[in-house]
Structures are given as C-alpha cells and as structure tokens.
Design a protein around this motif. Sequence first.
Motif, PDB file in Angstrom:
ATOM      1  N   SER A 116       0.806  -1.229   0.000  1.00  0.00           N
ATOM      2  CA  SER A 116       0.000   0.000   0.000  1.00  0.00           C
ATOM      3  C   SER A 116       0.834   1.272   0.000  1.00  0.00           C
ATOM      4  O   SER A 116       0.337   2.347   0.336  1.00  0.00           O
ATOM      5  CB  SER A 116      -0.939  -0.004   1.209  1.00  0.00           C
ATOM      6  OG  SER A 116      -0.203  -0.152   2.410  1.00  0.00           O
ATOM      7  N   GLY A 117       2.117   1.178  -0.344  1.00  0.00           N
ATOM      8  CA  GLY A 117       2.941   2.380  -0.477  1.00  0.00           C
ATOM      9  C   GLY A 117       4.029   2.495   0.581  1.00  0.00           C
ATOM     10  O   GLY A 117       4.148   1.672   1.480  1.00  0.00           O
ATOM     11  N   ARG A 118       4.809   3.549   0.446  1.00  0.00           N
ATOM     12  CA  ARG A 118       5.935   3.775   1.336  1.00  0.00           C
ATOM     13  C   ARG A 118       5.479   4.075   2.763  1.00  0.00           C
ATOM     14  O   ARG A 118       4.396   4.593   2.993  1.00  0.00           O
ATOM     15  CB  ARG A 118       6.800   4.938   0.833  1.00  0.00           C
ATOM     16  CG  ARG A 118       7.635   4.592  -0.396  1.00  0.00           C
ATOM     17  CD  ARG A 118       8.496   5.788  -0.834  1.00  0.00           C
ATOM     18  NE  ARG A 118       9.384   6.227   0.245  1.00  0.00           N
ATOM     19  CZ  ARG A 118      10.539   5.648   0.571  1.00  0.00           C
ATOM     20  NH1 ARG A 118      10.942   4.583  -0.109  1.00  0.00           N
ATOM     21  NH2 ARG A 118      11.269   6.109   1.534  1.00  0.00           N
ATOM     22  N   THR A 119       6.355   3.715   3.709  1.00  0.00           N
ATOM     23  CA  THR A 119       6.135   3.996   5.124  1.00  0.00           C
ATOM     24  C   THR A 119       7.409   4.635   5.673  1.00  0.00           C
ATOM     25  O   THR A 119       8.442   4.668   4.990  1.00  0.00           O
ATOM     26  CB  THR A 119       5.852   2.700   5.915  1.00  0.00           C
ATOM     27  OG1 THR A 119       7.103   2.023   6.138  1.00  0.00           O
ATOM     28  CG2 THR A 119       4.900   1.775   5.163  1.00  0.00           C
ATOM     29  N   PRO A 120       7.387   5.124   6.906  1.00  0.00           N
ATOM     30  CA  PRO A 120       8.627   5.649   7.504  1.00  0.00           C
ATOM     31  C   PRO A 120       9.733   4.601   7.618  1.00  0.00           C
ATOM     32  O   PRO A 120      10.893   4.956   7.841  1.00  0.00           O
ATOM     33  CB  PRO A 120       8.166   6.112   8.888  1.00  0.00           C
ATOM     34  CG  PRO A 120       6.730   6.460   8.713  1.00  0.00           C
ATOM     35  CD  PRO A 120       6.210   5.443   7.747  1.00  0.00           C
ATOM     36  N   PHE A 121       9.387   3.307   7.477  1.00  0.00           N
ATOM     37  CA  PHE A 121      10.393   2.248   7.577  1.00  0.00           C
ATOM     38  C   PHE A 121      10.860   1.761   6.207  1.00  0.00           C
ATOM     39  O   PHE A 121      11.667   0.831   6.128  1.00  0.00           O
ATOM     40  CB  PHE A 121       9.839   1.064   8.375  1.00  0.00           C
ATOM     41  CG  PHE A 121       9.399   1.436   9.764  1.00  0.00           C
ATOM     42  CD1 PHE A 121      10.325   1.741  10.753  1.00  0.00           C
ATOM     43  CD2 PHE A 121       8.044   1.519  10.070  1.00  0.00           C
ATOM     44  CE1 PHE A 121       9.915   2.097  12.022  1.00  0.00           C
ATOM     45  CE2 PHE A 121       7.624   1.869  11.339  1.00  0.00           C
ATOM     46  CZ  PHE A 121       8.557   2.166  12.323  1.00  0.00           C
ATOM     47  N   SER A 122      10.353   2.355   5.136  1.00  0.00           N
ATOM     48  CA  SER A 122      10.783   1.942   3.800  1.00  0.00           C
ATOM     49  C   SER A 122      12.252   2.266   3.615  1.00  0.00           C
ATOM     50  O   SER A 122      12.723   3.330   4.021  1.00  0.00           O
ATOM     51  CB  SER A 122       9.954   2.659   2.724  1.00  0.00           C
ATOM     52  OG  SER A 122       8.592   2.325   2.816  1.00  0.00           O
ATOM     53  N   ARG A 123      12.965   1.331   2.987  1.00  0.00           N
ATOM     54  CA  ARG A 123      14.412   1.503   2.807  1.00  0.00           C
ATOM     55  C   ARG A 123      14.731   1.603   1.318  1.00  0.00           C
ATOM     56  O   ARG A 123      15.288   0.693   0.722  1.00  0.00           O
ATOM     57  CB  ARG A 123      15.160   0.334   3.435  1.00  0.00           C
ATOM     58  CG  ARG A 123      15.032   0.272   4.943  1.00  0.00           C
ATOM     59  CD  ARG A 123      15.626  -1.016   5.475  1.00  0.00           C
ATOM     60  NE  ARG A 123      14.858  -2.174   5.025  1.00  0.00           N
ATOM     61  CZ  ARG A 123      15.322  -3.418   5.021  1.00  0.00           C
ATOM     62  NH1 ARG A 123      16.553  -3.655   5.403  1.00  0.00           N
ATOM     63  NH2 ARG A 123      14.568  -4.416   4.594  1.00  0.00           N
ATOM     64  N   GLY A 124      14.328   2.697   0.710  1.00  0.00           N
ATOM     65  CA  GLY A 124      14.676   2.929  -0.690  1.00  0.00           C
ATOM     66  C   GLY A 124      13.684   2.371  -1.679  1.00  0.00           C
ATOM     67  O   GLY A 124      13.713   2.718  -2.852  1.00  0.00           O
ATOM     68  N   GLY A 125      12.771   1.492  -1.234  1.00  0.00           N
ATOM     69  CA  GLY A 125      11.798   0.911  -2.144  1.00  0.00           C
ATOM     70  C   GLY A 125      10.606   1.825  -2.343  1.00  0.00           C
ATOM     71  O   GLY A 125      10.466   2.863  -1.688  1.00  0.00           O
TER      72      GLY A 125
END
Length: 487
Positions: A116-125
């Motif tokens: 469902s999209g980027r989060t504060p924990f996304s690492r470049g994805g």
Amino acid sequence: MEENHTIGWRMQNSYVALPEVFYAKTEPEPSPSPELIVLNYPLAAALGLNASELEKKQGIDELAGNSLPEGAEPISQAYAGHQFGHFTMLGDGRAVLLGEHIMPGGKRVDIQLKGSGRTPFSRGGDGRAALGPMLREFIISEAIHALGIPTTRSLAVVATGEPVYREETLEGAVLTRIAASHLRVGTFQYAAARNVVEDLQALADYAIKRHYPEVKEAQHPYVALFEKVVERQAELIAQWQLVGFIHGVMNTDNMTISGETIDYGPCAFMDSYDPATVFSSIDRQGRYAYGNQPGIGEWNLARLAEAMLPLFDDEIETAIQIAEGKLSSFRELYHEHWLQGMRRKLGLFAEEPQDAELVEELLAVMKNQGADYTNTFRALTLDDWSGMPIRETNVFKEWLAKWEARRARQTETKEESAELMRVSNPSIIPRNHRVEEALEAAVERGDFTVMDRLMNVLAKPYSYTEEQAEYTTPSVSNVPYRTYCGT
C-alpha cells in the motif's frame, strides 16, 4: 468501537497502546484506479463481513487503501530481524496495519494492507507490490490453511491501476492480509536492541494478553510466554515438514509469536524427496533448505530467548540458564509432533519403539529413488502405484513388508488405518508448476479461470476427488524451479 453496518467492519487498534517506538502512524497511499481481482468469500463470511458490499466501490476503496474502514487507526510496525543470519533494524516497508477487526465470536485479528505504499520504515523501495506475488501469497496461504496448518490468510487482492518498476514494469496490487497478530520474534529483538526494559516488558505483556492470557497467572509469566512460543513453533514446523512445505526465508522477522505461518515470498512445496531442497533464488548456501527448517526454528527461538533475557531474571547468568533450559525442549517437542504426524500418515495408531526407524527407512528409500514425497504417501493411502516406479524396487518392497507387519500388530482394522491415512495425507498440494501456470494466465493474459480451478481443488486437499487427479502430477521439466522474494 465503531461499526460499519454495510460492510461489517468492527475495528479497534490495541497495538497503539504500546510505546510509540513500536510503530509509526502511516496512511496508505491511494491507488489511482483500484480494481478487485480476487475476493476470499469463505474468509469474508468467517470474519462477519458482507462480501457483496466489499465488491462495491466503497469496499474496493478500503481494500486498496483509498479510504479507511470506520475505527481504523493505520500504522506501520517497527521490528528487527536476523536476515540470513545478519541482524538488521527493520519495519513495515510496504505494509500498513489498519487495526484489528473483531470477528463475530469475539476473536481479534489484524487487518493489514500489503503493497500500500511507502512507510517511515521503507528503505529505498517504492512500498508497492506487484500483482503476481500478491496472487501467489493468496494461493499458497489459502492452500496452507486448507491443509490445516496455522497461517495468516488472504482476504483480497486489488490491482492498483499503476505500474511498479522492478527488473521490468509490472502491474501493481495490494493484498489484504488477516493475521492473529503481526508480533514477531523480530519485534522482541527490536525492543531488546533499544535496551529499554520497560518497552520490552510492555511488549511481552501485550503478547500475553493477545495470545496467551492463560500464562498471566503463572509464577513466571514471561518464562511461560517463551515456553508457549517454543511449543507453537515446534508444532508448526513439524506440520510444514509433514506436507513438504519449504518456507524459503525463515528470518526472525518472519517467525510469529502466535505460531502462524507468515510471509509467502520464495516458498514452495517439495516434489522429489530430498532434505537439501531449496527453491529460493537468494538462498545460495541452503540455509533455509527443507531439512534445515527445524534447526533454523530452534536458532530463531534462541534469538527470542536472548531478547527476553532481562524479563527472565535480574541476574544474567540465571536468566541464561532459564532460557537454555526452556529452549532445550524444542527438539523433543518438534520430534514428538513430527513422529506422531508420520505415524498418522502411515496409518499407525499406537506407538512402538521402532516407529522412527521405520519412517527414516522409508524417507531414505524415497530419497535414493527420487520418489515424489506427496505422491508416495498418496499411493500408500490408495494402494495405487500407477506411475510410481518406486513400487518395483526390492528395497521398497522390503520396507513395505515391514510396514504391513507393523500395521498388522495394531488392533485397529485395515479400513480404520486407511481412513487415518486419508485424513493425514493430502491428495494434492499446490504444485509449483501449477501455481506458475495459474499466475501466468492471470498476470499475462488476464485469465483467472486457471487460478479459480486450482483454488477449488486446493480447498479440499484430503477429499481425494477425481477432479484432483490431474493436479497430482509433478512437473516434467528438468529445469530447477526457482522462487523469488517478490512479496
């Protein structure tokens, strides 16, 4: 508690009562033109949801993350994990937990949107997911459920209407995952790594309340919690082994506190019996091979014990002794569950001292003959060996005589033995080539009839129906099967 009287959501979020270090408030990213691809009608009914409303615009918008069910408090969870043995601080990089839905019987389950999209924990994805891997999780998780193995489940897959960019451009999708919870060994590792005992204790208290309320009154509740997780994981991994399931990525962030199977990335089912079987393209050393899964389960639980040491005792040496003592029960518990399961697969009711040897002899013959794991037990169940060359080998005939002698010593009839085998040996598993066939038809051609037929036969793996017969044949390809971490 808010209730949506059309779809039937009854949402809460007890997780946000934990210290804020365990999560980040996160809104799902909207999808430009969501389209419902597949809906799990039996699961919707079990959840007390109105499937016909989920199929409408409002329902699809909620399954896509474009709008939220009443009472939802969307967050992404923080956790850590040993990934292929290397420790990393992690978190939901492309998943949002909407909250918990209260089922008609009062059971609480997580509702998570995956992709469902980027989060504060996304690492470049990009935080998005592709349609193929989401359909794959839908198929395999529901097949695992039908086999009677604890698992997260899949409610729906929605196409987002926007592309995702990997090695090639793919169609984007969101999967709605249902779980007893998303508490992981890695969640405890995250708390331990931060070195705030009060946070670790709050997490353990939450896990007890959510999954093991019976241990609250134990003399040492946190030790009892650890014991429960060890027991659940011993049973779960034994169940995997009994049906030839290879998880493929048994990182500590993919081991649940509840004892459910979670994360269906590079997983697959074994055809020819071989403990060294690996399907994952990234598991080049065979760390997560079929035969290694029990040992990795124990290794992961050792990491949980390390994380929980401050809760076991104030004195570190005493805490370590407690942890080692409780962890030492895993192997015996696992072997007990596995051997009992194998007895059932062979139609054996009572226990005899030589049963383990009888099973190991069979597995050795299967390995040496390259025999199909599922089909060998299916043939034993039906006493139908057509297309099974193992039946003509002298070494198997010798084993067969031992097995028949063993069955003859029990008081139960041959018919009772055969019935026990029928309910213990699946006639059908999600064969890798059949899963790929269904995914190719769906993703490349928009043809979901292949997947629908597959799902229908997988829904009753112990029924031994005629329509299942064509799905029991292993792949004839000589090319090694490879899976990828697409989910």
